[in-house]
Enzyme design. Structure first.
Site, PDB file in Angstrom:
ATOM      1  N   HIS A  69       0.862  -1.258   0.458  1.00  0.00           N
ATOM      2  CA  HIS A  69       0.026  -0.375  -0.147  1.00  0.00           C
ATOM      3  C   HIS A  69       0.783   1.282  -0.135  1.00  0.00           C
ATOM      4  CE1 HIS A  69      -3.574  -2.555   1.659  1.00  0.00           C
ATOM      5  NE2 HIS A  69      -3.708  -2.571   0.538  1.00  0.00           N
ATOM      6  N   HIS A 102      -0.376  -9.088   0.947  1.00  0.00           N
ATOM      7  CA  HIS A 102      -1.378  -8.545   1.944  1.00  0.00           C
ATOM      8  C   HIS A 102      -1.924  -9.877   1.976  1.00  0.00           C
ATOM      9  CE1 HIS A 102      -0.841  -4.604   0.543  1.00  0.00           C
ATOM     10  NE2 HIS A 102      -0.785  -4.642   2.082  1.00  0.00           N
ATOM     11  N   HIS A 152      -9.724  -4.519   4.719  1.00  0.00           N
ATOM     12  CA  HIS A 152      -9.113  -4.300   4.056  1.00  0.00           C
ATOM     13  C   HIS A 152      -8.666  -5.718   3.736  1.00  0.00           C
ATOM     14  CE1 HIS A 152      -4.463  -4.409   4.645  1.00  0.00           C
ATOM     15  NE2 HIS A 152      -4.815  -3.230   5.105  1.00  0.00           N
ATOM     16  N   GLU A 154      -5.843  -7.660   3.487  1.00  0.00           N
ATOM     17  CA  GLU A 154      -5.635  -9.239   4.475  1.00  0.00           C
ATOM     18  C   GLU A 154      -6.108  -9.210   5.299  1.00  0.00           C
ATOM     19  OE1 GLU A 154      -2.594  -7.825   7.245  1.00  0.00           O
ATOM     20  OE2 GLU A 154      -2.997  -9.178   8.536  1.00  0.00           O
ATOM     21  N   THR A 192      -2.056  -7.929  10.906  1.00  0.00           N
ATOM     22  CA  THR A 192      -1.186  -7.423  11.304  1.00  0.00           C
ATOM     23  C   THR A 192      -0.530  -5.894  11.905  1.00  0.00           C
ATOM     24  OG1 THR A 192      -0.448  -7.741   9.198  1.00  0.00           O
ATOM     25  CG2 THR A 192      -0.018  -9.616  10.185  1.00  0.00           C
ATOM     26  N   CYS A 222       2.838  -7.837  13.510  1.00  0.00           N
ATOM     27  CA  CYS A 222       4.332  -8.385  13.579  1.00  0.00           C
ATOM     28  C   CYS A 222       5.635  -7.283  14.023  1.00  0.00           C
ATOM     29  CB  CYS A 222       4.106  -8.555  11.625  1.00  0.00           C
ATOM     30  SG  CYS A 222       4.388  -6.775  10.940  1.00  0.00           S
ATOM     31  N   SER A 250      -2.307   2.646   3.656  1.00  0.00           N
ATOM     32  CA  SER A 250      -1.633   2.470   4.225  1.00  0.00           C
ATOM     33  C   SER A 250      -2.014   1.902   6.122  1.00  0.00           C
ATOM     34  CB  SER A 250      -0.369   2.201   3.709  1.00  0.00           C
ATOM     35  OG  SER A 250       1.195   2.254   5.061  1.00  0.00           O
ATOM     36  N   SER A 251      -2.323   1.157   6.688  1.00  0.00           N
ATOM     37  CA  SER A 251      -2.869   0.406   7.511  1.00  0.00           C
ATOM     38  C   SER A 251      -1.725   1.313   8.842  1.00  0.00           C
ATOM     39  CB  SER A 251      -2.920  -1.110   7.689  1.00  0.00           C
ATOM     40  OG  SER A 251      -3.467  -1.111   9.327  1.00  0.00           O
ATOM     41  N   SER A 295       5.329   0.251   4.356  1.00  0.00           N
ATOM     42  CA  SER A 295       5.372   0.111   2.590  1.00  0.00           C
ATOM     43  C   SER A 295       6.208   1.803   2.159  1.00  0.00           C
ATOM     44  CB  SER A 295       4.392  -0.352   2.601  1.00  0.00           C
ATOM     45  OG  SER A 295       2.887   0.388   3.201  1.00  0.00           O
TER      46      SER A 295
END
Ligand code: SF4
Length: 352
Positions: A69, A102, A152, A154, A192, A222, A250-251, A295
């Protein structure tokens, strides 16, 4: 884990870009640069996977969804010949398609196979770990409370591993409306890239309602997300303003803005590019914190530092809270084809 503030030896280039004004402020102007920041192991692997696929098979290579992202990364790869699509039915049969970092649900894997696509799975191994947990808990007939953001990619991929067992929990405010069949057999998993603190609050409230709630076998949020949040907390304690480089979708970048605001920054903004920094943000600001999402390529942070140097923030001090050296090997489909090509070259060398 180390926790240090060091002055960077790299001299900045004041006024190189010259867009921002050097206004006087009370106190010494400085930048507090968070570390770790930027690319994580999963993003690095996914971006290199697309580049290697272009090198091996030639353009175009199709990519389902944004590989990571970040608008800059996506436009760079487009320039090199990648074509980004939303779904595999937009990819011509027989073409190569890369699945993004993702992750994807089994339904997407099967749709690609049915279409005869040559799939390269660039799902981050830490996302795959959560998929495996979902499969295992579903097999053991648990209800899985998946903490994450609706829509999202993911979350869609993880939920798709066991849709009949998964209930999405969007955050603490969702907890009261969750309904489960058997409160003795529930487990929580998570996306994550969430805020660690908010997720722990969601879990606390879930556990109030479901005292038998099981924890995942290991952290689902993560290492990269956690490390970037720890570093920005330290920076935010000392910064008047925090600038997070990262894209709106981008989360983990968006979480960094929230975490900075929760931990002492008077203001925090997310930008894709240095050119988005507004002069007014710097009014009365002596210390600017800078970080970037997982990212984000470092070149975009350097451009921010150059613009800030032009505005008088030439003293760059790195605030480092962890070392990172994790690396992932390329997706297996690529490793096989790279080895095959090397073998063919070696064979060619002997024949001729
Ligand atoms: S942010 Fe974490 S889960 Fe996502 S790609 Fe990076 S390492 Fe993997």
């Amino acid at each position: 884990m180390s926790d240090t503030t060091i002055s960077l030896p790299i001299p900045r280039m004041p006024g190189v870009r010259g867009r921002l004004q050097d206004n006087p402020v009370l106190g010494h102007k400085r930048v507090l640069l968070a570390a770790p920041r930027g690319y994580c192991a999963g993003v690095d692997r996914a971006v290199v996977a697309v580049e290697k696929a272009l090198e091996l098979y030639g353009a175009p290579v199709y990519v389902r969804k944004q590989i990571v992202h970040n608008v800059h990364v996506v436009s760079e790869l487009e320039r090199q010949g990648a074509i980004f699509v939303d779904e595999v039915d937009e990819v011509p049969p027989g073409a190569h398609v890369v699945f993004s970092a993702h992750g994807v649900s089994p339904a997407v894997v099967n749709a690609a196979a049915d279409r005869g696509l040559l799939a390269i799975d660039a799902t981050c191994p830490l996302v795959t770990k959560v998929h495996r947990e979902a499969v295992r808990f579903a097999r053991d007939d648990f209800e899985i409370l998946l903490i994450g953001h609706a829509g999202h990619e993911e979350v869609e991929g993880t939920a798709g591993e066991a849709p009949e067992h998964v209930t999405l929990v969007n955050g603490p405010d969702d907890v009261d409306s969750i309904v489960v069949k058997d409160p003795e057999k529930v487990v929580w998993l998570s996306q994550t890239t969430l805020s660690v603190d908010e997720t722990m609050e969601t879990v606390r409230r879930l556990r109030e309602r479901f005292p038998h709630l099981q924890d995942p076998p290991s952290d689902d949020i993560c290492y990269a997300t956690q490390n970037r949040q720890v570093a920005i907390k330290k920076v935010a304690e000392q910064a008047d303003l925090v600038i997070v480089v990262g894209s709106a979708n981008s989360s983990n970048s968006v979480r960094l803005v929230e975490v900075a605001l929760e931990h002492g920054a008077s203001a925090a903004y997310r930008v894709d590019y240095a050119s988005e920094i507004k002069q007014v943000w710097l009014d009365g600001v002596a210390s600017v914190g800078v970080t970037s999402g997982a990212s984000v390529p470092e070149v975009l942070v350097q451009e921010v530092l150059d613009d800030l140097a032009g505005a008088g923030y030439r003293d760059v001090q790195q605030v480092k809270t962890a070392e990172e050296d994790l690396m992932f090997s390329l997706p297996k489909e690529l490793r096989k084809d790279i080895t095959g090509k090397q073998d063919a070259r070696a064979l060619g060398g002997r024949v001729h």
